[in-house]
Scaffold this active site. Structure first.
Site, PDB file in Angstrom:
ATOM      1  N   SER A  20      10.657 -10.067 -35.306  1.00  0.00           N
ATOM      2  CA  SER A  20      10.030  -9.302 -34.231  1.00  0.00           C
ATOM      3  C   SER A  20       9.031  -8.346 -34.867  1.00  0.00           C
ATOM      4  O   SER A  20       9.216  -7.933 -36.017  1.00  0.00           O
ATOM      5  CB  SER A  20      11.128  -8.529 -33.503  1.00  0.00           C
ATOM      6  OG  SER A  20      10.564  -7.501 -32.756  1.00  0.00           O
ATOM      7  N   SER A  21       8.005  -7.962 -34.107  1.00  0.00           N
ATOM      8  CA  SER A  21       6.986  -7.091 -34.702  1.00  0.00           C
ATOM      9  C   SER A  21       7.534  -5.695 -34.990  1.00  0.00           C
ATOM     10  O   SER A  21       6.896  -4.922 -35.712  1.00  0.00           O
ATOM     11  CB  SER A  21       5.759  -7.010 -33.797  1.00  0.00           C
ATOM     12  OG  SER A  21       6.134  -6.624 -32.503  1.00  0.00           O
ATOM     13  N   CYS A  22       8.727  -5.350 -34.464  1.00  0.00           N
ATOM     14  CA  CYS A  22       9.291  -4.018 -34.732  1.00  0.00           C
ATOM     15  C   CYS A  22       9.775  -3.875 -36.177  1.00  0.00           C
ATOM     16  O   CYS A  22      10.173  -2.787 -36.586  1.00  0.00           O
ATOM     17  CB  CYS A  22      10.420  -3.700 -33.768  1.00  0.00           C
ATOM     18  SG  CYS A  22      11.875  -4.699 -34.039  1.00  0.00           S
TER      19      CYS A  22
ATOM     20  N   TYR B  71      17.962  -2.501 -35.087  1.00  0.00           N
ATOM     21  CA  TYR B  71      17.519  -3.858 -34.746  1.00  0.00           C
ATOM     22  C   TYR B  71      16.541  -4.366 -35.807  1.00  0.00           C
ATOM     23  O   TYR B  71      16.641  -5.503 -36.289  1.00  0.00           O
ATOM     24  CB  TYR B  71      16.850  -3.804 -33.372  1.00  0.00           C
ATOM     25  CG  TYR B  71      16.384  -5.116 -32.815  1.00  0.00           C
ATOM     26  CD1 TYR B  71      17.305  -6.038 -32.317  1.00  0.00           C
ATOM     27  CD2 TYR B  71      15.035  -5.444 -32.756  1.00  0.00           C
ATOM     28  CE1 TYR B  71      16.892  -7.241 -31.780  1.00  0.00           C
ATOM     29  CE2 TYR B  71      14.610  -6.644 -32.215  1.00  0.00           C
ATOM     30  CZ  TYR B  71      15.540  -7.539 -31.721  1.00  0.00           C
ATOM     31  OH  TYR B  71      15.128  -8.736 -31.184  1.00  0.00           O
TER      32      TYR B  71
ATOM     33  N   HIS C 159      12.508  -4.985 -21.300  1.00  0.00           N
ATOM     34  CA  HIS C 159      11.258  -4.654 -21.976  1.00  0.00           C
ATOM     35  C   HIS C 159      10.260  -4.087 -20.974  1.00  0.00           C
ATOM     36  O   HIS C 159      10.427  -4.211 -19.768  1.00  0.00           O
ATOM     37  CB  HIS C 159      10.701  -5.903 -22.653  1.00  0.00           C
ATOM     38  CG  HIS C 159      11.522  -6.339 -23.822  1.00  0.00           C
ATOM     39  ND1 HIS C 159      12.204  -7.516 -23.857  1.00  0.00           N
ATOM     40  CD2 HIS C 159      11.788  -5.714 -25.006  1.00  0.00           C
ATOM     41  CE1 HIS C 159      12.849  -7.624 -25.003  1.00  0.00           C
ATOM     42  NE2 HIS C 159      12.615  -6.552 -25.732  1.00  0.00           N
TER      43      HIS C 159
ATOM     44  N   LYS D 157      16.720  -7.559 -38.432  1.00  0.00           N
ATOM     45  CA  LYS D 157      15.700  -8.617 -38.444  1.00  0.00           C
ATOM     46  C   LYS D 157      15.081  -8.769 -39.840  1.00  0.00           C
ATOM     47  O   LYS D 157      14.801  -9.881 -40.287  1.00  0.00           O
ATOM     48  CB  LYS D 157      14.596  -8.292 -37.426  1.00  0.00           C
ATOM     49  CG  LYS D 157      15.034  -8.509 -35.990  1.00  0.00           C
ATOM     50  CD  LYS D 157      15.119  -9.994 -35.723  1.00  0.00           C
ATOM     51  CE  LYS D 157      15.604 -10.304 -34.326  1.00  0.00           C
ATOM     52  NZ  LYS D 157      15.851 -11.722 -34.121  1.00  0.00           N
TER      53      LYS D 157
END
Ligand SMILES: NC(=O)c1ccc[n+]([C@@H]2O[C@H](COP(=O)([O-])OP(=O)(O)OC[C@H]3O[C@@H](n4cnc5c(N)ncnc54)[C@H](OP(=O)(O)O)[C@@H]3O)[C@@H](O)[C@H]2O)c1
Length: 328
Positions: free
Chosen positions: A123-125, A152, A195, A156
């Site tokens: 994920s881009s986070c 999170y 989201h 990831k």
């Protein structure tokens, strides 16, 4: 653990034969259901899916037994505990622990049973909060993360490193992709748990239906975000499985971002809401800007095809048609 490396790699890289067994982990979720639609429409006849009630991927024994009995050749990991800022802040332990277990079990079971291709979805986070924009794949692990979803993100990042470790230790062509914010049918439309885009669709749709004259949204509206339709992501995943084989995770996005205030305006229009939009500055904004550098993906020959306004319209349409069964 027994390592099933005696099996020859018959599908790497290049066209995935239509009779190959593809397991889509999380096939009922936003991304997983798009993957299922995509591969079904493309003519793949042996798709495998289990919901979490049938197979809890946090359980190693059951996960391994499932791999041994179904023998997938390709695995796409779209199973994860997911949620918006509020859920991430309230339950960091669950986001860390569940996601670590799910991905470790999937990757270990894949290696143990000789899965030929594996695509891990990050994920881009995972990128640092203040990474230079647009964010290149090289920004990984170069600075502190956004605290609201740190647990999170760390889980990831461990998944990406696990994939790289498998490539190095076993020489398997497993890969990782980092999608930007995804939206589409089957999204989580919960107003506080979901989201930003689906939560807005739900809120503005209700406000339009009730004739309200003010809708309150979280934060300042200034952060900028990029949105990719789930059907585009599914297409990108298929493309990557056939064309990408590299240690480095690859960004998947549109290359275009919008402020949250612009997004709210767009969603309000699609939903037919004509009242005011109020911004609640006491709520957190999260990362100020998140636009992925998609040059790597473009260079290997893939670009997104679904424009944001059209994608919001079809997602709103799906929401209207599934008001009884969407996740609450
Ligand atoms: N949505 C985004 O904006 C976005 C952006 C970037 C990356 N991603 C990544 O894409 C992946 C999928 O995200 P998503 O938005 O599709 O999430 P989602 O809609 O919440 O779906 C998650 C799926 O995971 C399954 N799952 C959760 N816990 C499980 C467990 N213990 N055992 C088995 N299955 C379990 C769920 O199964 P059930 O429905 O059967 O419970 C569900 O189908 C995630 O890795 C996420 O990080 C998503």
């Amino acid at each position: 653990m027994r390592i099933g490396l005696e099996q020859s790699l018959s599908v790497v890289p290049g066209h995935l034969p239509f009779d190959i067994r593809i397991y889509i982990a999380g096939h009922r979720g936003l991304v997983g259901s798009a993957l299922w639609r995509h591969f079904s429409r493309a003519g793949y006849r042996h798709l495998i899916g289990r919901d979490s009630a049938e197979l809890d991927l946090r359980n190693w024994g059951n996960t391994l037994a499932f791999f041994e009995s179904t023998r997938p050749q390709v695995v796409i990991d779209a199973a994860a505990r997911t949620g918006g800022i509020e859920a991430n802040m309230r339950q960091p332990v669950d986001f860390m622990s569940d996601n670590l277990r799910i991905q470790v079990n999937l990757l270990d079971a894949a290696v143990a049973t000789g899965v030929e291709r594996f695509l891990f979805l990050g994920s881009s986070c995972i990128y640092p909060k203040f990474a230079a924009q647009p964010i290149s794949e090289d920004a990984l692990l170069t600075g502190p993360l956004e605290p609201t979803n740190e647990a999170y993100a760390v889980a990831k990042i461990a998944g990406i490193e696990h994939v790289t470790a498998i490539r190095r230790q076993y020489g398997l062509p497993y890969i990782s992709a980092m999608p930007t914010n995804i939206y589409g049918p089957q999204d989580n439309f919960h107003s506080s748990n979901g989201h930003v885009l689906p939560a807005m669709i739900r809120r503005f749709h209700r406000a339009a239906a009730d004739g309200s004259d003010c809708v309150t949204c979280w934060g300042t509206g200034r952060p900028r975000r990029e949105f990719l339709h789930a059907d585009d992501l599914a297409d990108a995943c298929h493309f990557l499985l056939e064309h990408y084989d590299d240690d480095q995770a690859v960004n998947v996005g549109t290359g275009v971002d919008h402020s949250i205030a612009e997004l709210a305006q767009l969603v309000a229009e699609v939903c037919g809401y004509r009242g005011e939009i109020h911004w609640d500055h006491t709520k957190p904004d999260g990362t100020p800007r998140k636009l992925l550098d998609i040059r790597r993906m473009t260079e290997i020959g893939w670009t997104a095809g679904i424009p944001l306004q059209g994608g919001i319209k079809t997602t709103h349409q799906w929401f209207v048609e599934h008001q009884e069964d969407y996740r609450t």
